[in-house]
Design an enzyme around this catalytic site. Sequence first.
Site, PDB file in Angstrom:
ATOM      1  N   ASP A  38       0.779  -1.240   0.000  1.00 43.42           N
ATOM      2  CA  ASP A  38       0.000   0.000   0.000  1.00 43.42           C
ATOM      3  C   ASP A  38       0.814   1.297   0.000  1.00 43.42           C
ATOM      4  O   ASP A  38       1.297   1.739   1.037  1.00 43.42           O
ATOM      5  CB  ASP A  38      -0.920   0.002   1.217  1.00 43.42           C
ATOM      6  CG  ASP A  38      -1.876  -1.171   1.228  1.00 43.42           C
ATOM      7  OD1 ASP A  38      -3.084  -0.947   1.135  1.00 43.42           O
ATOM      8  OD2 ASP A  38      -1.407  -2.325   1.352  1.00 43.42           O
TER       9      ASP A  38
ATOM     10  N   GLU B 199      -3.599   1.628  -4.111  1.00 40.94           N
ATOM     11  CA  GLU B 199      -4.954   2.127  -3.871  1.00 40.94           C
ATOM     12  C   GLU B 199      -5.022   3.322  -2.910  1.00 40.94           C
ATOM     13  O   GLU B 199      -6.071   3.947  -2.802  1.00 40.94           O
ATOM     14  CB  GLU B 199      -5.844   0.992  -3.357  1.00 40.94           C
ATOM     15  CG  GLU B 199      -5.610   0.577  -1.929  1.00 40.94           C
ATOM     16  CD  GLU B 199      -6.907   0.597  -1.134  1.00 40.94           C
ATOM     17  OE1 GLU B 199      -7.992   0.613  -1.716  1.00 40.94           O
ATOM     18  OE2 GLU B 199      -6.812   0.629   0.097  1.00 40.94           O
ATOM     19  N   ASN B 200      -3.915   3.643  -2.244  1.00 47.62           N
ATOM     20  CA  ASN B 200      -3.892   4.784  -1.320  1.00 47.62           C
ATOM     21  C   ASN B 200      -2.996   5.914  -1.797  1.00 47.62           C
ATOM     22  O   ASN B 200      -2.688   6.829  -1.037  1.00 47.62           O
ATOM     23  CB  ASN B 200      -3.408   4.339   0.068  1.00 47.62           C
ATOM     24  CG  ASN B 200      -4.325   3.357   0.750  1.00 47.62           C
ATOM     25  OD1 ASN B 200      -3.929   2.262   1.109  1.00 47.62           O
ATOM     26  ND2 ASN B 200      -5.578   3.741   0.924  1.00 47.62           N
TER      27      ASN B 200
ATOM     28  N   ASN C 287     -10.219  -1.542  -1.595  1.00 47.15           N
ATOM     29  CA  ASN C 287     -11.543  -0.980  -1.319  1.00 47.15           C
ATOM     30  C   ASN C 287     -11.660   0.494  -1.665  1.00 47.15           C
ATOM     31  O   ASN C 287     -12.766   1.018  -1.814  1.00 47.15           O
ATOM     32  CB  ASN C 287     -11.903  -1.192   0.158  1.00 47.15           C
ATOM     33  CG  ASN C 287     -10.943  -0.512   1.114  1.00 47.15           C
ATOM     34  OD1 ASN C 287      -9.736  -0.744   1.052  1.00 47.15           O
ATOM     35  ND2 ASN C 287     -11.452   0.315   2.012  1.00 47.15           N
ATOM     36  N   HIS C 288     -10.516   1.206  -1.838  1.00 44.16           N
ATOM     37  CA  HIS C 288     -10.561   2.619  -2.231  1.00 44.16           C
ATOM     38  C   HIS C 288     -10.356   2.808  -3.736  1.00 44.16           C
ATOM     39  O   HIS C 288     -10.071   3.917  -4.186  1.00 44.16           O
ATOM     40  CB  HIS C 288      -9.492   3.412  -1.477  1.00 44.16           C
ATOM     41  CG  HIS C 288      -9.721   3.482   0.002  1.00 44.16           C
ATOM     42  ND1 HIS C 288     -10.935   3.809   0.546  1.00 44.16           N
ATOM     43  CD2 HIS C 288      -8.877   3.282   1.060  1.00 44.16           C
ATOM     44  CE1 HIS C 288     -10.837   3.794   1.866  1.00 44.16           C
ATOM     45  NE2 HIS C 288      -9.609   3.467   2.200  1.00 44.16           N
TER      46      HIS C 288
ATOM     47  N   HIS D 137      -6.822  -8.086  -0.548  1.00 43.33           N
ATOM     48  CA  HIS D 137      -6.958  -6.831   0.184  1.00 43.33           C
ATOM     49  C   HIS D 137      -8.042  -7.004   1.243  1.00 43.33           C
ATOM     50  O   HIS D 137      -9.238  -6.916   0.955  1.00 43.33           O
ATOM     51  CB  HIS D 137      -7.327  -5.719  -0.804  1.00 43.33           C
ATOM     52  CG  HIS D 137      -7.055  -4.340  -0.297  1.00 43.33           C
ATOM     53  ND1 HIS D 137      -5.792  -3.791  -0.278  1.00 43.33           N
ATOM     54  CD2 HIS D 137      -7.880  -3.399   0.207  1.00 43.33           C
ATOM     55  CE1 HIS D 137      -5.860  -2.554   0.204  1.00 43.33           C
ATOM     56  NE2 HIS D 137      -7.116  -2.303   0.509  1.00 43.33           N
TER      57      HIS D 137
ATOM     58  N   HIS E 235      -3.813  -3.966   2.897  1.00 47.32           N
ATOM     59  CA  HIS E 235      -4.893  -3.158   3.493  1.00 47.32           C
ATOM     60  C   HIS E 235      -4.629  -2.714   4.918  1.00 47.32           C
ATOM     61  O   HIS E 235      -4.941  -1.581   5.276  1.00 47.32           O
ATOM     62  CB  HIS E 235      -6.251  -3.872   3.430  1.00 47.32           C
ATOM     63  CG  HIS E 235      -7.361  -3.085   4.080  1.00 47.32           C
ATOM     64  ND1 HIS E 235      -7.822  -1.888   3.550  1.00 47.32           N
ATOM     65  CD2 HIS E 235      -8.086  -3.292   5.211  1.00 47.32           C
ATOM     66  CE1 HIS E 235      -8.796  -1.419   4.324  1.00 47.32           C
ATOM     67  NE2 HIS E 235      -8.968  -2.246   5.338  1.00 47.32           N
TER      68      HIS E 235
ATOM     69  N   HIS F 141      -1.778  -2.237   6.467  1.00 44.90           N
ATOM     70  CA  HIS F 141      -0.626  -1.328   6.504  1.00 44.90           C
ATOM     71  C   HIS F 141       0.431  -1.692   7.535  1.00 44.90           C
ATOM     72  O   HIS F 141       1.370  -0.927   7.747  1.00 44.90           O
ATOM     73  CB  HIS F 141      -1.086   0.123   6.747  1.00 44.90           C
ATOM     74  CG  HIS F 141      -1.795   0.736   5.597  1.00 44.90           C
ATOM     75  ND1 HIS F 141      -1.852   2.107   5.379  1.00 44.90           N
ATOM     76  CD2 HIS F 141      -2.500   0.185   4.574  1.00 44.90           C
ATOM     77  CE1 HIS F 141      -2.563   2.357   4.294  1.00 44.90           C
ATOM     78  NE2 HIS F 141      -2.971   1.200   3.786  1.00 44.90           N
TER      79      HIS F 141
END
Length: 266
Positions: A8, A39-40, A67-68, A150, A175, A177
Amino acid sequence: MRILFIGDVVGQLGLKLVQRYLPELKRQLKPQVTIVNGENIADGKGITEKLYKALLQAGTDVVTLGNHAFRKRDILDFIDDAAKLVRPANFPAGVPGTGYTIVNVNQTKLAVINLQGRIFLDAIDDPFTVADQLLTEILKVTPLVFVDFHGEVTSEKLALAYYLDGRVSAVIGTHTHVQTNDARILPEGTAFLSDVGMTGSYEGILGVKKEPVIHNFLTRLPARFEPIEEGTGQLGACYIDIDEKTGQAKKIKTIRIDRDFPLFEV
């Protein structure tokens, strides 16, 4: 085949860390494929076309999401044309983008699948069933299959890994982190790690400023979580060696780069 996977990437600081350390990691490890969860990367939630291309320019072969994935609306303008970008395959039918891609490395093919857990996350389609459906087609093409799962819950990640053991080369979690200490190869040859960790600030809480997070815990009032874009960073990753004939993992090793664990010969 050797795969390098970076966890991530949070914000601009995370991108800078990839740009800084990926060339050296490639020099030392000589991976055939580099996969990055992005995704972040856009303000802590989501991805843009510019940042997707920045990861590719830094040396990434495939970018996975979570999810983001759709937090930035402009992803709808480019995701269908982004051959090296995969969002969770168990999003409902009709969602733009694809849940897996196949990378050609000389005469070998590697499938990269992105799945999302359902415990404490959105109640999307069943990742176990979707994995079965995808593998019906993928295993006709290649036995080398990497899964970025994730998810929030360790038990769900390990359950999927055991469920797929022997059918995929690796199930690596993202996810949460925080890099976990459970890297292993399961009995039928699938490499597993609950979470590969994050790439971003080492000073905040999971890559974001700590004050709003603490305020939220104290008051339960909503707060805006902003990524820390300067200061000390961290990079969480792992590499996996896979037998190109059988698809079974032969080795998995975690990588942690931060103030307490500076880059060294990995």
